[in-house]
Design a protein around this motif. Structure first.
Motif, PDB file in Angstrom:
ATOM      1  N   LEU A  67       0.859  -1.224  -0.052  1.00 41.68           N
ATOM      2  CA  LEU A  67       0.018  -0.105  -0.125  1.00 41.68           C
ATOM      3  C   LEU A  67       0.847   1.274  -0.006  1.00 41.68           C
ATOM      4  O   LEU A  67       0.756   2.041  -0.857  1.00 41.68           O
ATOM      5  CB  LEU A  67      -0.982  -0.184   1.331  1.00 41.68           C
ATOM      6  N   LEU A  68       1.818   1.322   0.966  1.00 42.34           N
ATOM      7  CA  LEU A  68       2.825   2.565   0.727  1.00 42.34           C
ATOM      8  C   LEU A  68       3.642   2.485  -0.340  1.00 42.34           C
ATOM      9  O   LEU A  68       3.882   3.595  -1.038  1.00 42.34           O
ATOM     10  CB  LEU A  68       3.709   2.285   2.159  1.00 42.34           C
ATOM     11  N   ALA A  69       4.063   1.391  -0.700  1.00 45.07           N
ATOM     12  CA  ALA A  69       4.794   1.518  -1.964  1.00 45.07           C
ATOM     13  C   ALA A  69       4.010   2.144  -3.378  1.00 45.07           C
ATOM     14  O   ALA A  69       4.569   2.887  -3.954  1.00 45.07           O
ATOM     15  CB  ALA A  69       5.494   0.086  -2.243  1.00 45.07           C
ATOM     16  N   MET A  70       2.778   1.907  -3.285  1.00 37.69           N
ATOM     17  CA  MET A  70       1.850   2.091  -4.321  1.00 37.69           C
ATOM     18  C   MET A  70       1.517   3.847  -4.288  1.00 37.69           C
ATOM     19  O   MET A  70       1.629   4.381  -5.126  1.00 37.69           O
ATOM     20  CB  MET A  70       0.605   1.493  -4.400  1.00 37.69           C
ATOM     21  N   LEU A  71       1.358   4.279  -2.860  1.00 35.41           N
ATOM     22  CA  LEU A  71       1.331   5.563  -2.754  1.00 35.41           C
ATOM     23  C   LEU A  71       2.274   6.260  -3.094  1.00 35.41           C
ATOM     24  O   LEU A  71       1.974   7.390  -3.591  1.00 35.41           O
ATOM     25  CB  LEU A  71       0.791   5.693  -1.140  1.00 35.41           C
ATOM     26  N   TYR A  72       3.391   5.944  -2.889  1.00 36.50           N
ATOM     27  CA  TYR A  72       4.758   6.756  -3.098  1.00 36.50           C
ATOM     28  C   TYR A  72       5.124   6.329  -4.716  1.00 36.50           C
ATOM     29  O   TYR A  72       5.608   7.384  -5.183  1.00 36.50           O
ATOM     30  CB  TYR A  72       5.896   6.452  -2.174  1.00 36.50           C
ATOM     31  N   GLY A  73       5.357   5.166  -4.879  1.00 36.66           N
ATOM     32  CA  GLY A  73       5.839   5.010  -5.981  1.00 36.66           C
ATOM     33  C   GLY A  73       5.117   5.302  -7.430  1.00 36.66           C
ATOM     34  O   GLY A  73       5.792   5.280  -8.427  1.00 36.66           O
ATOM     35  N   THR A  74       4.024   5.370  -7.222  1.00 36.66           N
ATOM     36  CA  THR A  74       3.261   5.688  -8.553  1.00 36.66           C
ATOM     37  C   THR A  74       3.226   7.185  -8.743  1.00 36.66           C
ATOM     38  O   THR A  74       2.449   7.438  -9.586  1.00 36.66           O
ATOM     39  CB  THR A  74       1.803   5.119  -8.463  1.00 36.66           C
ATOM     40  N   GLY A  75       4.141   7.856  -8.038  1.00 35.95           N
ATOM     41  CA  GLY A  75       3.860   9.448  -8.299  1.00 35.95           C
ATOM     42  C   GLY A  75       4.071   9.942  -9.634  1.00 35.95           C
ATOM     43  O   GLY A  75       3.157  10.781 -10.052  1.00 35.95           O
ATOM     44  N   PRO A  76       4.802   9.564 -10.391  1.00 34.81           N
ATOM     45  CA  PRO A  76       5.002   9.860 -11.535  1.00 34.81           C
ATOM     46  C   PRO A  76       3.831   9.427 -12.427  1.00 34.81           C
ATOM     47  O   PRO A  76       3.415  10.257 -13.536  1.00 34.81           O
ATOM     48  CB  PRO A  76       6.420   9.321 -12.354  1.00 34.81           C
ATOM     49  N   LEU A  77       3.163   8.371 -12.300  1.00 38.46           N
ATOM     50  CA  LEU A  77       2.105   7.914 -12.990  1.00 38.46           C
ATOM     51  C   LEU A  77       0.879   8.963 -12.899  1.00 38.46           C
ATOM     52  O   LEU A  77       0.132   9.316 -13.645  1.00 38.46           O
ATOM     53  CB  LEU A  77       1.586   6.516 -12.686  1.00 38.46           C
ATOM     54  N   CYS A  78       0.796   9.298 -11.441  1.00 42.44           N
ATOM     55  CA  CYS A  78      -0.143  10.027 -11.124  1.00 42.44           C
ATOM     56  C   CYS A  78      -0.238  11.605 -11.896  1.00 42.44           C
ATOM     57  O   CYS A  78      -0.971  12.186 -12.187  1.00 42.44           O
ATOM     58  CB  CYS A  78      -0.217  10.239  -9.526  1.00 42.44           C
TER      59      CYS A  78
END
Length: 461
Positions: A67-78
């Motif tokens: 959950l945390l990895a998706m919240l932080y790691g998908t920043g450029p995608l967002c």
């Protein structure tokens, strides 16, 4: 500074600093609460999952990590999605995904399926809500932006103190499957928050249909932020800070138990930390918003990091429960200050138009640090079996980040070319009213780049 966002609205639209902005602030408060508290709140279901699937605690802990990895790691995608489709559609889609993930998780038959549903799908949904909500908050607030950031950041401790007990009640009455299903329904409130994110519109020029202000050229992911010295220094300092920032809350309960403190009293330490955090965040936002303080927000952020690191170092000397209580009080204050100021300072450095790309890239860098920090503390503990060393390591990392930020700001960001001062005489658009005193105190300029007006940290709208 230059940059582009599809629903940014015409250049020169003044942030209302109120009005519908309060609805935006409420939506951001809710989204921040769900985004940061949800990965911790689902941990109350771990024992039930261990019993049903016959797995270990480390296996269930991967749900929160994903959950945390998706919240932080998908920043450029967002960032790409926001710059392509706008904040409101992206947030609405994210709310549906977050809810769908938890509802689907209630029907899972293996832990791998939970990783995919409750971890990846729900995490992606929360990420698609969190980043756009901050972008909208930045567009609606300028003079009151530090206060707005502080109030929005308070959603994290408030929701954490609410969702964790709620999750326990749901598990006791409906089991983990029923609890996941109900939590999935609660996440649909993210769609309600998305509906609040109304884009700013340019005022009409007279009664006729005159030409509307044009927007600058658009990029899906503006990598030119890496040419901004302020952004590079901030990203480096934030990445170092995250290595140690989240370590003490993870280990403080175990530290107390190692000192012989009963389980109930040890768990109460996190409640103390969260309670202090609730009030520290809006207070830090109000203080940063003061006219005499706001120009020095970067230094205040650096001080909050230094305060947090110093608290970790002194906490390593605690030898009884009273010492840990004092540690949690001061850690809650410093942790709240960091939480309230981190995105406010980023907004001040890169400006409004580049913020959507900048925050995505910063979150990606922080994702790497998040996955390294707590595990490295755990390895140090396994090797030494001394909790004090873990706190010393965390404190040293946060202290180093504060030094990087303050020295970088003083020697690099603070040094502006003399020619840049000539830009202060450029007139703003006719539909924007700028107070001369605000310009005098807050205006920091750079030369125009590529034909785009470079907005300044304190006045970009």
């Amino acid at each position: 500074m230059g940059g582009a966002v599809v629903d940014e609205g015409p250049t020169g639209v003044k942030a209302p600093d109120g009005g519908w902005g309060w609805a935006i602030l409420w939506g951001c408060f809710v989204i921040t609460g769900f985004s940061y508290a949800f990965p911790k709140a689902v941990s109350v279901f771990f024992k039930e999952l261990i019993r049903e699937f016959g797995i270990g605690y480390s296996d269930t802990a991967w749900i929160s990590s994903i959950l945390l990895a998706m919240l932080y790691g998908t920043g450029p995608l967002c960032s790409v999605c926001v710059n392509r489709f706008g904040c409101r559609p992206v947030m609405f889609t994210g709310g549906l995904l977050a809810s769908l993930g938890m509802v689907s998780a209630s029907f899972c038959g293996s832990i791998i399926q939970l990783y995919l549903t409750a971890g990846v799908i729900t995490g992606l949904g929360l990420a698609l809500n969190f980043q756009p909500s901050l972008i909208m908050l930045n567009r609606y607030f300028n003079k009151r932006r530090p206060m707005a950031n502080g109030l929005a950041a308070a959603g994290s401790p408030v929701f954490l103190s609410t969702l964790s007990p709620l999750g326990q009640v749901l598990q006791d009455h409906y089991g983990w499957r029923g609890g996941f299903l109900i939590l999935g329904g609660l996440l649909l409130n993210c769609c309600v928050c998305a509906a609040l994110m109304r884009p700013l519109e340019a005022p009409r020029l007279g009664s006729g249909s005159g030409p509307r202000p044009q927007r600058p050229s658009r990029r899906l992911l503006d990598l030119s932020v890496f040419r901004d010295r302020g952004f590079v220094i901030y990203a480096l300092a934030a990445s170092i800070m995250v290595l140690g920032l989240f370590v003490p809350p993870v280990f403080v309960v175990s530290y107390a138990k190692d000192l012989g403190v009963p389980d109930t009293q040890a768990a109460f330490l996190l409640s103390i930390l969260g309670f202090i955090d609730i009030f520290a965040r809006p207070t830090a936002g109000f203080i940063t918003g003061l006219k005499k303080v706001r120009p020095y927000s970067v230094y205040l952020f650096s001080f909050s990091m230094f305060f947090n690191g110093f608290t970790d170092l002194t906490g390593s000397t605690a030898s009884d429960y009273g010492g840990l209580v004092v540690f949690c009080i001061f850690f809650g204050i410093s942790y709240g200050m960091v939480g309230a100021l981190q995105f406010e300072v980023l907004m001040a450095i890169v400006g409004t138009q580049k913020f959507s790309s900048a925050i995505g890239l910063v979150l990606l860098l922080e994702a790497i640090a998040v996955l390294i920090g707590p595990p490295s503390g755990g390895r140090l503990l396994d090797a030494t079996h001394v909790y004090q060393y873990v706190f010393v390591l965390a404190g040293a990392e946060v202290l180093a980040s504060s030094i990087v930020l303050v020295l970088g700001n003083f020697f690099c960001i603070g040094k502006r070319p003399e020619a840049a001062t000539e830009e202060e005489h450029h007139k703003p658009p006719e539909d924007v009213r700028v107070d001369s005193r605000e310009v005098e105190h807050f205006l920091k300029t750079e030369p125009e780049k590529n034909g785009e007006v470079v907005h300044t940290p304190e006045t970009s709208v």
